[in-house]
Design an enzyme around this catalytic site. Structure first.
Site, PDB file in Angstrom:
ATOM      1  N   ARG A   1      19.383  57.128 -19.960  1.00  0.00           N
ATOM      2  CA  ARG A   1      18.197  56.425 -19.483  1.00  0.00           C
ATOM      3  C   ARG A   1      18.174  56.488 -17.960  1.00  0.00           C
ATOM      4  O   ARG A   1      19.228  56.369 -17.299  1.00  0.00           O
ATOM      5  CB  ARG A   1      18.215  54.943 -19.908  1.00  0.00           C
ATOM      6  CG  ARG A   1      17.791  54.705 -21.340  1.00  0.00           C
ATOM      7  CD  ARG A   1      16.331  55.073 -21.576  1.00  0.00           C
ATOM      8  NE  ARG A   1      15.920  54.889 -22.951  1.00  0.00           N
ATOM      9  CZ  ARG A   1      15.960  55.847 -23.885  1.00  0.00           C
ATOM     10  NH1 ARG A   1      16.399  57.056 -23.586  1.00  0.00           N
ATOM     11  NH2 ARG A   1      15.537  55.603 -25.104  1.00  0.00           N
TER      12      ARG A   1
ATOM     13  N   GLU B   1       8.618  56.519 -16.502  1.00  0.00           N
ATOM     14  CA  GLU B   1       8.236  57.780 -17.151  1.00  0.00           C
ATOM     15  C   GLU B   1       6.749  57.802 -17.436  1.00  0.00           C
ATOM     16  O   GLU B   1       6.240  56.814 -17.981  1.00  0.00           O
ATOM     17  CB  GLU B   1       9.030  57.957 -18.450  1.00  0.00           C
ATOM     18  CG  GLU B   1      10.517  58.154 -18.170  1.00  0.00           C
ATOM     19  CD  GLU B   1      11.336  58.486 -19.421  1.00  0.00           C
ATOM     20  OE1 GLU B   1      10.780  58.514 -20.536  1.00  0.00           O
ATOM     21  OE2 GLU B   1      12.541  58.718 -19.271  1.00  0.00           O
TER      22      GLU B   1
ATOM     23  N   HIS C   1      11.987  64.069 -20.729  1.00  0.00           N
ATOM     24  CA  HIS C   1      12.512  63.253 -21.840  1.00  0.00           C
ATOM     25  C   HIS C   1      12.408  64.013 -23.174  1.00  0.00           C
ATOM     26  O   HIS C   1      11.739  63.588 -24.106  1.00  0.00           O
ATOM     27  CB  HIS C   1      11.757  61.903 -21.925  1.00  0.00           C
ATOM     28  CG  HIS C   1      12.558  60.859 -22.665  1.00  0.00           C
ATOM     29  ND1 HIS C   1      12.450  59.508 -22.388  1.00  0.00           N
ATOM     30  CD2 HIS C   1      13.469  60.955 -23.661  1.00  0.00           C
ATOM     31  CE1 HIS C   1      13.252  58.831 -23.196  1.00  0.00           C
ATOM     32  NE2 HIS C   1      13.881  59.697 -23.977  1.00  0.00           N
TER      33      HIS C   1
HETATM   34  N1  NAI Z   1      17.023  61.607 -23.878  1.00  0.00           N
HETATM   35  C1  NAI Z   1      16.757  61.333 -25.122  1.00  0.00           C
HETATM   36  O1  NAI Z   1      15.762  61.782 -25.688  1.00  0.00           O
HETATM   37  C2  NAI Z   1      17.691  60.476 -25.878  1.00  0.00           C
HETATM   38  C3  NAI Z   1      18.379  59.496 -25.244  1.00  0.00           C
HETATM   39  N2  NAI Z   1      19.232  58.695 -25.930  1.00  0.00           N
HETATM   40  C4  NAI Z   1      19.937  57.679 -25.151  1.00  0.00           C
HETATM   41  O2  NAI Z   1      21.313  57.852 -25.346  1.00  0.00           O
HETATM   42  C5  NAI Z   1      21.927  56.576 -25.484  1.00  0.00           C
HETATM   43  C6  NAI Z   1      23.126  56.720 -26.366  1.00  0.00           C
HETATM   44  O3  NAI Z   1      22.733  56.979 -27.689  1.00  0.00           O
HETATM   45  P1  NAI Z   1      23.791  56.889 -28.876  1.00  0.00           P
HETATM   46  O4  NAI Z   1      24.976  57.676 -28.528  1.00  0.00           O
HETATM   47  O5  NAI Z   1      23.060  57.199 -30.100  1.00  0.00           O
HETATM   48  O6  NAI Z   1      24.139  55.344 -28.824  1.00  0.00           O
HETATM   49  P2  NAI Z   1      25.505  54.677 -29.238  1.00  0.00           P
HETATM   50  O7  NAI Z   1      25.215  53.241 -29.343  1.00  0.00           O
HETATM   51  O8  NAI Z   1      26.081  55.375 -30.392  1.00  0.00           O
HETATM   52  O9  NAI Z   1      26.451  54.923 -27.981  1.00  0.00           O
HETATM   53  C7  NAI Z   1      26.355  54.243 -26.790  1.00  0.00           C
HETATM   54  C8  NAI Z   1      27.749  54.043 -26.257  1.00  0.00           C
HETATM   55  O10 NAI Z   1      27.656  53.500 -24.959  1.00  0.00           O
HETATM   56  C9  NAI Z   1      28.750  52.631 -24.801  1.00  0.00           C
HETATM   57  N3  NAI Z   1      28.564  51.714 -23.692  1.00  0.00           N
HETATM   58  C10 NAI Z   1      27.913  50.514 -23.695  1.00  0.00           C
HETATM   59  N4  NAI Z   1      28.013  49.955 -22.481  1.00  0.00           N
HETATM   60  C11 NAI Z   1      28.717  50.810 -21.700  1.00  0.00           C
HETATM   61  C12 NAI Z   1      29.136  50.773 -20.366  1.00  0.00           C
HETATM   62  N5  NAI Z   1      28.870  49.742 -19.580  1.00  0.00           N
HETATM   63  N6  NAI Z   1      29.842  51.814 -19.901  1.00  0.00           N
HETATM   64  C13 NAI Z   1      30.125  52.873 -20.694  1.00  0.00           C
HETATM   65  N7  NAI Z   1      29.764  52.938 -21.989  1.00  0.00           N
HETATM   66  C14 NAI Z   1      29.062  51.926 -22.485  1.00  0.00           C
HETATM   67  C15 NAI Z   1      28.856  51.947 -26.136  1.00  0.00           C
HETATM   68  O11 NAI Z   1      30.125  51.381 -26.332  1.00  0.00           O
HETATM   69  C16 NAI Z   1      28.569  53.068 -27.083  1.00  0.00           C
HETATM   70  O12 NAI Z   1      29.759  53.674 -27.527  1.00  0.00           O
HETATM   71  C17 NAI Z   1      20.832  55.708 -26.099  1.00  0.00           C
HETATM   72  O13 NAI Z   1      20.949  54.376 -25.736  1.00  0.00           O
HETATM   73  C18 NAI Z   1      19.572  56.287 -25.582  1.00  0.00           C
HETATM   74  O14 NAI Z   1      19.185  55.538 -24.491  1.00  0.00           O
HETATM   75  C19 NAI Z   1      19.446  58.849 -27.262  1.00  0.00           C
HETATM   76  C20 NAI Z   1      18.773  59.805 -27.959  1.00  0.00           C
HETATM   77  C21 NAI Z   1      17.819  60.694 -27.330  1.00  0.00           C
HETATM   78  O1  HPV Z   2      16.021  57.933 -29.075  1.00  0.00           O
HETATM   79  C1  HPV Z   2      16.029  57.735 -27.857  1.00  0.00           C
HETATM   80  O2  HPV Z   2      16.663  56.833 -27.317  1.00  0.00           O
HETATM   81  C2  HPV Z   2      15.235  58.579 -27.010  1.00  0.00           C
HETATM   82  O3  HPV Z   2      15.339  58.459 -25.822  1.00  0.00           O
HETATM   83  C3  HPV Z   2      14.260  59.492 -27.591  1.00  0.00           C
HETATM   84  O4  HPV Z   2      13.024  59.083 -27.100  1.00  0.00           O
HETATM   85  P1  HPV Z   2      11.677  59.612 -27.739  1.00  0.00           P
HETATM   86  O5  HPV Z   2      11.633  59.101 -29.122  1.00  0.00           O
HETATM   87  O6  HPV Z   2      11.730  61.100 -27.681  1.00  0.00           O
HETATM   88  O7  HPV Z   2      10.594  59.043 -26.887  1.00  0.00           O
END
Ligand code: NAI
Ligand code: HPV
Length: 613
Positions: A301, A330, A349
């Protein structure tokens, strides 16, 4: 040819998967009646079909009507895969309105029972207020829920569900794509060529093999990135205060402190959620601890990096390059200091944006939204405590009991009100008993008698607190095979409408158990009774003498009221006795008065296990 065959062969499997998903939803639909009772999460239709002035129909009745008439309205506010939209159409009226302005959303939301969003729609407190209590489910078709005001959602009892797994690989692949592009200046070289320049010396990259990748946030995406980075020959360390070192070790990853990660990383890949804790986590302090020439990829993010600090770090050469998929605002405004820089590569994104991920996300979120609308606790509910399905199944009959006891106790309170609710569970599980669901149901039973708020597992504790209720729970270890032997609900009210309901503790006390999956009242005050906890209940206190039972039943018979259950208890022969009588019809004030006038009857009260109007 072989490839074509392989993909044809795969197709039925994919179809089968869809069918399985649909079957799962149907299965859940079958369990919906029960789930509604369990959680009291009102289906959208509940509001739609609630008669204006009449008593509130029971959840059971509502669902039956709901199925017929009022389908929930589901607003799909951002592009969602067709398969998911089709699933939603099977249960509701689906309004696909993409790219709404904030004003359009605010105008529409009070007509919607659920909204499905991606990352662009901000579901703020203002949106929940504008929904006027109708919005019951927010479905986030993706992972990050930083665009939803969870506190506001919980306050109004709105379930927020997400699709936590379907885009994991897509996000990880995009992270790797950016990592490689960053190392080898792919975007810049491509732009130069398109601009007519052949710049072989300018865009010399750096190798990844043997370099250290520091993964910040070792969750689902972070660990998939790690797996792939190992394949590229990188050394992978991770910083995540909540991650398991064993799980990391199994992937060949070492969990390290934040400082160690900062000092060791040649490359950084960010995968933590945006929370108050992680906001601006990559600021001046963090960059100051990095190796000169480090590179950073952000697919998490925008807000986790302080943009100004990154600009300074790039200017100072501490950071050699950055690859960004996400931005604090965004799309980023024209004056964003990073987007135009040659040492920063940007994508809009796109992390979750693969064809496959979007199809899967759509199914995953549709399934979660449908199940949440039906009142089930979906595993991906992010603003309710997780209750494992097996716990839910085991406790289900007791949830009706807990609801009924709360409902009974509060109706026995004389005007004065109360602040303390004591719940005692007699269970062989002792302290291992998960009481959250039962507590929520007691609170629901109580609050539904005294407020118009919809109470469910999401907001029960919050609403209780707001009403100034203090809930004290005790688990008393007991014998037996059943998960619970008895639940007792006692309220510390000054006075009861039925003085015999006051136990020696001075509290209005009711207790019950479950027999053959049905809730039974087993104690009122200090009297043991045995009465199915359903419908209307009449409580009579009398002197223990012959003829009273006959007198009371004659009075009911005269008025066409059918007795379903009756239980008589006394302190000792010829002293005080109470009758707890279940009746099928609500006795009028005249009938209650007539019973009161039977010689030997000292007091009469009624309470209802039906939902309050
Ligand atoms: N760019 C995109 O389109 C996408 C972005 N994302 C982002 O990626 C992030 C991670 O997704 P997932 O891996 O599925 O979530 P997840 O919940 O499986 O992993 C997040 C990890 O971050 C850790 N965490 C929490 N606070 C922290 C801190 N202060 N320092 C270091 N680590 C910390 C948690 O312990 C957890 O292991 C989401 O929150 C989302 O914002 C996810 C999917 C697509
Ligand atoms: O799943 C997430 O956290 C994402 O950032 C993906 O975002 P989107 O659904 O592509 O707008």
């Amino acid at each position: 040819m072989q490839l074509a065959q392989a993909s044809t062969a795969l197709r039925p499997a994919a179809t089968q998967q869809r069918n399985l998903a649909a079957a799962r939803v149907q299965q859940r639909a079958a369990g919906a009646l029960r789930s509604l009772e369990v959680l009291g999460v009102p289906v959208a239709a509940r509001r739609a079909c609630r008669p204006a002035a009449a008593g509130r129909p029971s959840s059971m009745a509502v669902v039956a009507v709901a199925a017929e008439a009022a389908k929930p309205t589901i607003l799909v506010a951002e592009k969602l895969g067709k398969g998911g939209v089709d699933m939603l159409k099977e249960v509701g009226t689906v309004d696909c309105s993409y790219d709404m302005t904030k004003e359009e959303l605010l105008a529409k939301i009070s007509l919607c029972d659920a909204i499905v969003i991606r990352s662009a729609t901000k579901v703020t407190r203002e949106v929940f207020e504008a929904s006027k209590g109708r919005l019951k489910v927010v479905g986030r078709a993706g992972v990050g829920i930083d665009n939803v005001d969870l506190a506001a959602a919980s306050e109004v009892g709105c379930l927020v569900v997400n699709a936590p797994t379907a885009n994991t690989v897509a996000a990880a692949e995009h992270g790797i794509a950016l990592l490689c592009a960053l190392a080898r200046n792919v975007s810049q070289a491509d732009a130069a060529m398109k601009d007519g320049r052949w710049e072989r010396n300018k865009w010399v990259g750096v190798s990844m093999v043997g370099k250290t990748l520091a993964i910040m946030g070792f969750g689902k995406v972070g660990s998939e990135v790690a797996r792939r980075a190992k394949g590229l020959g990188m050394t992978v360390v991770a910083y995540d205060p909540y991650a398991s070192a064993e799980k990391a070790a199994a992937l060949g990853v070492t969990i390290v402190s934040m400082d160690e990660a900062l000092s060791r990383g040649d490359f950084f890949s960010l995968h933590m959620p945006l929370t108050p804790n992680t906001k601006g986590m990559f600021g001046d302090d963090a960059f100051a601890k990095m190796k000169k020439g480090a590179r950073i990829v952000n697919v998490a993010r925008g807000g986790v990096i302080d943009d100004d600090a990154l600009v300074s770090a790039l200017d100072a050469g501490v950071v050699a390059g950055a690859a960004l998929d996400v931005y604090e605002v965004e799309p980023p405004p024209a004056d964003n200091p990073l987007v135009g820089r040659p040492d920063v590569i940007c994508t809009p994104h796109l992390g979750a944006s693969t064809k496959e991920a979007q199809e899967e996300v759509a199914y995953e979120i549709a399934e979660a939204v449908i199940s949440a609308l039906k009142g089930e606790l979906t595993p991906s509910c992010v603003n309710a405590p997780m209750v494992a399905p097996e716990v839910l199944k085991e406790l289900q009959p007791y949830t009706t009991l807990a609801d009924g006891l709360g409902r009974a106790a509060v109706q026995l309170v004389e005007d004065s009100g109360f602040a303390d609710v004591f719940i005692t569970y007699h269970s062989p599980r002792g302290d291992d008993l998960d009481t959250r669901l039962l507590r929520a149901m007691v609170v629901k039973g109580i609050l539904e008698q005294i407020t118009t708020s919809q109470v469910n597992l999401v907001n029960a504790d919050l609403l209780a607190k707001k009403r100034g209720l203090r809930i004290v729970e005790t688990v008393v270890p007991s014998d037996g095979d059943a998960v619970l032997r008895e639940i007792e609900v006692a309220v510390g009210a000054g006075k009861s409408k039925f003085s015999s309901a006051v136990a020696p503790s001075g509290r209005i006390t009711v207790a019950g158990t479950v027999k053959a999956d049905n809730p039974f009242l087993t104690r009122i005050g200090n009297f043991d009774v045995d009465l199915a906890l359903e419908g209307e209940v009449v409580m009579v206190r009398q002197t223990d003498q012959p003829g009273i039972i006959a007198g009371v039943s004659t009075e009911f018979a005269k008025n066409g009221i059918n007795i379903s259950f009756m239980s008589v208890a006394r302190e000792a022969r010829g002293t005080q006795a109470i009758m707890a009588i279940g009746v099928d019809e609500t006795p009028s004030a005249e009938v209650v008065d007539a019973i009161h006038k039977i010689p030997g009857v000292q007091e009469v009260t009624t309470f209802s296990e039906k939902r309050a109007a």
